[in-house]
Design a protein around this motif. Structure first.
Motif, PDB file in Angstrom:
ATOM      1  N   LEU A  82     -34.998  -1.465 -26.598  1.00 55.07           N
ATOM      2  CA  LEU A  82     -34.886  -1.581 -28.162  1.00 55.07           C
ATOM      3  C   LEU A  82     -34.422  -0.086 -28.648  1.00 55.07           C
ATOM      4  O   LEU A  82     -35.324   0.858 -28.144  1.00 55.07           O
ATOM      5  CB  LEU A  82     -35.954  -2.052 -29.019  1.00 55.07           C
ATOM      6  N   ILE A  83     -33.400   0.109 -29.014  1.00 60.58           N
ATOM      7  CA  ILE A  83     -32.986   1.533 -29.550  1.00 60.58           C
ATOM      8  C   ILE A  83     -32.642   1.780 -30.979  1.00 60.58           C
ATOM      9  O   ILE A  83     -31.410   1.124 -31.231  1.00 60.58           O
ATOM     10  CB  ILE A  83     -31.798   2.112 -28.445  1.00 60.58           C
ATOM     11  N   PRO A  84     -32.960   2.398 -31.864  1.00 65.10           N
ATOM     12  CA  PRO A  84     -32.394   2.636 -33.076  1.00 65.10           C
ATOM     13  C   PRO A  84     -31.133   3.634 -32.864  1.00 65.10           C
ATOM     14  O   PRO A  84     -31.178   4.574 -32.044  1.00 65.10           O
ATOM     15  CB  PRO A  84     -33.287   3.267 -33.954  1.00 65.10           C
ATOM     16  N   SER A 139     -18.646  11.531 -39.955  1.00 59.85           N
ATOM     17  CA  SER A 139     -19.266  10.800 -41.417  1.00 59.85           C
ATOM     18  C   SER A 139     -20.040   9.368 -40.772  1.00 59.85           C
ATOM     19  O   SER A 139     -19.512   8.744 -40.102  1.00 59.85           O
ATOM     20  CB  SER A 139     -18.132  10.200 -42.171  1.00 59.85           C
ATOM     21  N   PRO A 140     -21.231   9.409 -41.526  1.00 58.06           N
ATOM     22  CA  PRO A 140     -21.947   8.358 -40.922  1.00 58.06           C
ATOM     23  C   PRO A 140     -21.449   6.911 -41.564  1.00 58.06           C
ATOM     24  O   PRO A 140     -20.964   6.811 -42.608  1.00 58.06           O
ATOM     25  CB  PRO A 140     -23.258   8.589 -41.642  1.00 58.06           C
ATOM     26  N   LEU A 141     -21.277   6.121 -40.862  1.00 55.69           N
ATOM     27  CA  LEU A 141     -20.913   4.698 -41.064  1.00 55.69           C
ATOM     28  C   LEU A 141     -22.000   3.491 -41.075  1.00 55.69           C
ATOM     29  O   LEU A 141     -21.978   2.789 -41.922  1.00 55.69           O
ATOM     30  CB  LEU A 141     -19.733   4.319 -39.982  1.00 55.69           C
ATOM     31  N   ALA A 142     -23.010   3.524 -40.295  1.00 48.65           N
ATOM     32  CA  ALA A 142     -23.913   2.606 -40.147  1.00 48.65           C
ATOM     33  C   ALA A 142     -25.294   3.271 -39.634  1.00 48.65           C
ATOM     34  O   ALA A 142     -25.176   3.900 -38.706  1.00 48.65           O
ATOM     35  CB  ALA A 142     -23.330   1.183 -39.719  1.00 48.65           C
ATOM     36  N   SER A 143     -26.432   2.455 -39.830  1.00 52.60           N
ATOM     37  CA  SER A 143     -27.527   2.627 -38.717  1.00 52.60           C
ATOM     38  C   SER A 143     -28.094   1.106 -38.615  1.00 52.60           C
ATOM     39  O   SER A 143     -28.335   0.342 -39.442  1.00 52.60           O
ATOM     40  CB  SER A 143     -28.609   3.526 -39.661  1.00 52.60           C
ATOM     41  N   ALA A 144     -28.696   0.950 -37.365  1.00 50.43           N
ATOM     42  CA  ALA A 144     -29.019  -0.184 -36.949  1.00 50.43           C
ATOM     43  C   ALA A 144     -29.999  -0.155 -35.684  1.00 50.43           C
ATOM     44  O   ALA A 144     -30.078   1.266 -35.303  1.00 50.43           O
ATOM     45  CB  ALA A 144     -27.938  -1.106 -36.379  1.00 50.43           C
ATOM     46  N   VAL A 145     -30.576  -1.246 -35.269  1.00 48.99           N
ATOM     47  CA  VAL A 145     -31.503  -1.055 -34.159  1.00 48.99           C
ATOM     48  C   VAL A 145     -30.869  -2.043 -33.215  1.00 48.99           C
ATOM     49  O   VAL A 145     -30.640  -3.340 -33.409  1.00 48.99           O
ATOM     50  CB  VAL A 145     -32.859  -1.548 -34.321  1.00 48.99           C
ATOM     51  N   VAL A 146     -30.450  -1.639 -32.126  1.00 48.18           N
ATOM     52  CA  VAL A 146     -29.851  -2.395 -31.046  1.00 48.18           C
ATOM     53  C   VAL A 146     -30.954  -3.021 -30.023  1.00 48.18           C
ATOM     54  O   VAL A 146     -31.695  -2.097 -29.485  1.00 48.18           O
ATOM     55  CB  VAL A 146     -28.677  -1.916 -30.296  1.00 48.18           C
ATOM     56  N   ALA A 159     -28.064   7.570 -30.301  1.00 51.00           N
ATOM     57  CA  ALA A 159     -29.398   7.078 -29.986  1.00 51.00           C
ATOM     58  C   ALA A 159     -30.557   7.858 -30.673  1.00 51.00           C
ATOM     59  O   ALA A 159     -30.474   8.951 -30.703  1.00 51.00           O
ATOM     60  CB  ALA A 159     -29.850   6.695 -28.680  1.00 51.00           C
ATOM     61  N   ASP A 160     -31.449   7.380 -31.097  1.00 51.67           N
ATOM     62  CA  ASP A 160     -32.587   8.087 -31.815  1.00 51.67           C
ATOM     63  C   ASP A 160     -33.216   9.126 -30.897  1.00 51.67           C
ATOM     64  O   ASP A 160     -33.389   8.572 -29.659  1.00 51.67           O
ATOM     65  CB  ASP A 160     -33.641   7.000 -32.278  1.00 51.67           C
ATOM     66  N   ALA A 161     -33.256  10.332 -31.353  1.00 51.50           N
ATOM     67  CA  ALA A 161     -33.916  11.327 -30.391  1.00 51.50           C
ATOM     68  C   ALA A 161     -35.341  11.042 -29.878  1.00 51.50           C
ATOM     69  O   ALA A 161     -35.858  11.594 -28.939  1.00 51.50           O
ATOM     70  CB  ALA A 161     -34.004  12.608 -31.291  1.00 51.50           C
ATOM     71  N   LYS A 162     -35.919  10.089 -30.720  1.00 44.83           N
ATOM     72  CA  LYS A 162     -37.474   9.713 -30.104  1.00 44.83           C
ATOM     73  C   LYS A 162     -37.567   8.806 -29.137  1.00 44.83           C
ATOM     74  O   LYS A 162     -38.459   8.260 -28.581  1.00 44.83           O
ATOM     75  CB  LYS A 162     -38.243   9.262 -31.257  1.00 44.83           C
TER      76      LYS A 162
END
Length: 501
Positions: A307-309, A323-330, A359-362
């Motif tokens: 699980l990766i945001p 430019s940001p297009l979308a955010s999601a959790v895969v 990928a989220d830095a956390k």
């Protein structure tokens, strides 16, 4: 002019010629003949659907991954004489929404004795009681407290109630299970209410039952028995169907509910495996300008549940900021022996040349490169099959950003056009297996080549800068040689003996 200066002058001219050639490369691409099928990156044979003059063809993925114009301007359909045929661009209609049938029983509404028509229903007092598992609807009218059983039997049935409170889906239409009087048009009015007091109108229809004994050839019933309710939301509502004193027996109604609008099936193209140099960042270069509807990211880690945001960003060239297009959790998980994976990340039809997945830095990021697939909204061409065959679908033209679209408005192409009429035209087929490819992946695969995003300058920019630096260096050397030659000539003139007067 000295020989040295002449040589350097010729060299400088060669540098200028190289610079002109590099700068004109883009112009050469832009000058590709849009009216010749051979100029396009892919050419696909088309099999018409019979001899219908107006037909349609759905653009395959092999076409969408080669277009160089966000508006799909670099797609053409040629006939056997290499002439473009008249065409229009339109979206593909969504499939019909699946429907379910729900049968509701009718609870009769008794009018006052001698009441005249449905107007007597306004202001009635309704009471619904549960008795031994059965629901009873009782109607009270002013002055009806002392009504006897015989009087109740004489009360006409002027309507019926339907309990639609349990319906979760919108209602498309309703059909009444009713017996009609012979030879009398009956007007049915359908209304909805939450509290049995305040009613809002929904629909109205007129039905007629013919006397088949008097006129054997007449239809048994006339009128529209399917009452259109326009996808009304009837959750927690009652329905009231009224018809006045027409002598109708209503046993119930069948309601068709829709599960919601069916989504159009998107066109998909896979991206070839990409080397993962950074577990938290993946940059892809897209060789096309077609708007991307969604991005499917599937983790390929073999260690089990993942699980990766993530964030998805885009740009058209390196000089632009991301430019940001979308955010999601895969994610990819196994629950009860069943594997579950995240759905596509919606990009809203972004037309970009580079995509970056962060990928989220956390998190630890991706242990292996994820599987990536692109999704496009389906599009189709409506065309006039004019001229001799065979027909060829051509797409992908260098320099198409400045190309003028060849699409006609549908009303100009289709005489007497009605909205949605294009979806009834015969469907021609594109034989992708026999496609002629000039550039891009092989036919039939719809696989986008794996190309890492630009880590530096674009190739054309690097060439231009190299040529310009070479020109500046040549100018500096020429200036130095001229200065040296001038100093040498001056020294010689100073050392020469002067003649006495």
């Amino acid at each position: 002019m000295t020989p040295v200066f002449l040589r350097w002058s010729l060299a400088f001219r060669a540098v200028l010629a190289a610079a002109a050639a590099a700068l004109g490369a883009g112009a050469a691409h832009a000058g590709a003949d849009a009216h010749a099928a051979a100029s396009y990156a892919i050419r696909i044979p088309v099999t018409p659907a019979g001899d219908a003059p107006l037909q349609r063809i759905v653009l395959p993925a092999e076409v969408l991954v080669r277009l160089q114009s966000p508006g799909l301007a670099d797609v053409r359909l040629f006939n056997g004489a290499n002439q473009p045929v008249p065409m229009a661009l339109t979206a593909v209609a969504a499939a019909s929404a699946p429907e379910e049938s729900v049968v509701l029983p009718a609870y009769p509404i008794l009018g006052a004795k001698g009441s005249a028509g449905p107007a007597g229903l306004e202001g009635l007092s309704l009471r619904i009681e549960e008795r031994h598992g059965q629901r009873v609807v009782q109607i009270d009218t002013p002055g009806a407290a002392g009504t006897t059983a015989g009087d109740q039997a004489a009360q006409p049935v002027q309507g019926a109630l339907l309990d639609a409170r349990s319906l979760q889906q919108p209602v498309v239409r309703m059909a009444l299970d009713a017996d009609l009087p012979t030879g009398q048009p009956v007007t049915f009015r359908v209304q909805a209410s939450r509290d049995l007091k305040t009613w809002r109108p929904l629909a109205e229809t007129v039905l007629y039952r013919a006397d088949t004994g008097a006129t054997p050839t007449a239809p048994a019933r006339l009128g529209n028995e399917q009452i259109d309710l326009h996808r009304a939301d009837l959750k927690d509502h009652y329905l009231r169907v009224t018809w006045g004193d027409a002598g109708v027996t209503l046993r119930g109604a069948t309601l068709a509910t829709a599960r919601g609008p069916a989504a159009r099936e998107r066109i998909r193209a896979s991206v070839a495996a990409v080397a993962l140099n950074n577990p938290r960042e993946l940059v892809l270069a897209l060789p096309f300008a077609t708007p991307v509807a969604a991005l499917q990211i599937t983790p390929q880690d073999s260690g089990g549940n993942v699980l990766i945001p993530v964030r998805v960003l885009g740009r058209n060239h390196r000089e632009q900021p991301w430019s940001p297009l979308a955010s999601a959790v895969v994610y990819k998980m196994v629950t009860g022996g069943t594997e579950q994976a995240s759905g596509p990340v919606e990009l809203g039809g972004a037309s970009v040349r580079e995509l970056k997945i962060e990928a989220d830095a956390k998190t630890a990021g991706f242990a292996a490169a994820p599987a990536i697939a692109l999704q496009f909204e389906p599009a189709q061409l409506v065309f006039l099959a004019s001229g001799p065959g065979p027909f060829t679908l051509a797409a992908g033209l260098p320099g198409a950003q400045a190309l003028t679209s060849a699409f006609l408005p549908l009303p100009s192409l289709v005489p007497g056009y009605q909205p949605g009429q294009e979806n009834a035209f015969p469907l021609a087929q594109a034989d992708v297996a026999r496609a002629d490819i000039t550039a891009g992946p092989p036919p039939g695969g719809a696989v986008v080549p794996a190309a890492a995003g630009s880590g530096g300058l674009f190739t054309r920019s690097a060439v231009l800068w190299g040529v310009l630096l070479a020109g500046v260096l040549a100018l500096a050397i020429m200036a130095w040689l001229l200065l040296r030659q001038t100093r040498h000539a001056g020294a010689q003139a100073s050392a020469a003996p002067h003649d006495a007067p």
